[in-house]
Design a protein around this motif. Sequence first.
Motif, PDB file in Angstrom:
ATOM      1  N   ASN A 109       0.597  -0.956  -0.386  1.00 38.03           N
ATOM      2  CA  ASN A 109       0.118  -0.009   0.197  1.00 38.03           C
ATOM      3  C   ASN A 109       0.700   1.258  -0.126  1.00 38.03           C
ATOM      4  N   LYS A 110       1.591   1.434  -0.849  1.00 44.54           N
ATOM      5  CA  LYS A 110       2.524   2.384  -0.600  1.00 44.54           C
ATOM      6  C   LYS A 110       2.321   2.646  -2.493  1.00 44.54           C
ATOM      7  N   PRO A 111       1.481   3.977  -3.333  1.00 39.47           N
ATOM      8  CA  PRO A 111       1.172   3.878  -4.906  1.00 39.47           C
ATOM      9  C   PRO A 111       2.096   4.584  -5.262  1.00 39.47           C
ATOM     10  N   ASP A 112       2.310   5.951  -4.129  1.00 36.38           N
ATOM     11  CA  ASP A 112       3.756   7.244  -4.410  1.00 36.38           C
ATOM     12  C   ASP A 112       5.334   6.159  -5.444  1.00 36.38           C
ATOM     13  N   ILE A 113       5.317   5.162  -4.390  1.00 36.54           N
ATOM     14  CA  ILE A 113       6.673   4.152  -4.662  1.00 36.54           C
ATOM     15  C   ILE A 113       6.098   3.486  -5.520  1.00 36.54           C
ATOM     16  N   ALA A 114       5.082   2.799  -5.508  1.00 38.98           N
ATOM     17  CA  ALA A 114       4.875   1.682  -7.381  1.00 38.98           C
ATOM     18  C   ALA A 114       4.804   2.433  -8.279  1.00 38.98           C
ATOM     19  N   ILE A 115       4.206   3.792  -8.237  1.00 38.99           N
ATOM     20  CA  ILE A 115       4.035   4.993  -9.630  1.00 38.99           C
ATOM     21  C   ILE A 115       4.790   5.544 -10.018  1.00 38.99           C
ATOM     22  N   GLU A 136       7.908  10.437   0.000  1.00 45.37           N
ATOM     23  CA  GLU A 136       7.936   8.594  -0.698  1.00 45.37           C
ATOM     24  C   GLU A 136       8.227   8.714  -1.872  1.00 45.37           C
ATOM     25  N   ALA A 137       6.943   9.874  -2.264  1.00 45.91           N
ATOM     26  CA  ALA A 137       6.920  10.194  -3.580  1.00 45.91           C
ATOM     27  C   ALA A 137       8.052  10.602  -4.155  1.00 45.91           C
ATOM     28  N   VAL A 138       8.917  11.445  -3.926  1.00 48.84           N
ATOM     29  CA  VAL A 138      10.390  12.039  -4.006  1.00 48.84           C
ATOM     30  C   VAL A 138      11.207  11.284  -4.435  1.00 48.84           C
TER      31      VAL A 138
END
Length: 318
Positions: free
Chosen positions: A63-69, A206-208
Amino acid sequence: MLYIVSLLGGIALLTLGGEALVRSAVAGAERLGVSALFTGLVIVGFGTSAPELVVSINAALENKPDIAIGNVIGSNIGNIMLILGLSALIYPLTTQRQALKRDGLVMLLATLGFIVLGVNGTLGRVDAVVLLAGLAAYLVWAYQSEKRQPQALEPANVLIEAPAKRPSSGALIGVGLVAGLALLIGGSQLLLYGAIGIAQALGLSEAVIGLTIVAVGTSLPELAVSLVAVLRRHADVAVGNILGSNIFNLLGILGVSAFLQPLTLAGRMAAFDQWIMLASALALLLFLATGLRLSRGEGAALLGGYAVFIAASFTLLA
């Protein structure tokens, strides 16, 4: 320090696993008598995306969509601006019109398709099926178009490494595939642990981290293949490797990840990063369309654009 060691160890295992998987898959494809050009597209281009696949699937399941995408968007941006930019700076890259009209067009359509499907802020299972169906259609199209091409148009060597460096027996090929996958899974876990730890320690999102450190780390196989291709004057392989990798990242990796766990697309990735990915794809196709080559000046422009993107990721947009 523990997070840094974990991050570096994860990148190392991902690189080794990707190499083992690619070499074993290439050897297996040769034993099956698959077309050399088609093998280069599918195995070299898609095979070097194996680290991105494992990292994004694990991130989605956790459940870490920022890293997945972010891993996919950042990898596609880095593949074009960093890897092809650096490769062209070393030696101008040329490509075939067929690759530009087919693979370049599909990469652009995949990028636009991702943006359209994510306009509501979510990539769900229906979107995942659309992406995976697009990948299947592309593979069928690529295979059929290669079969129609005269044998003389195929590059003399699209597989990069010498045959002696690849497993020769069926047993060794099987061991290489299993070992490569195991290294990829273990490496992805280490990399995720280190990346998230660094993000928390530095106060970065996490996105960065997904768009920069994770994306670059999982793109190392593409970087290695492209640089070796350039140094051996196989420029068409360098370009084809990146086009195939970017297509698989968007259609295959995001398709599988979103099917397993719907992904949320929001924040800076929706407002900024996906548009940089689109702009980099358009810039590459524009550069290649002018003479079917990527010059040193154009490579320098891509590298400069990537430097600005990384600076923005760690400053204003963090």
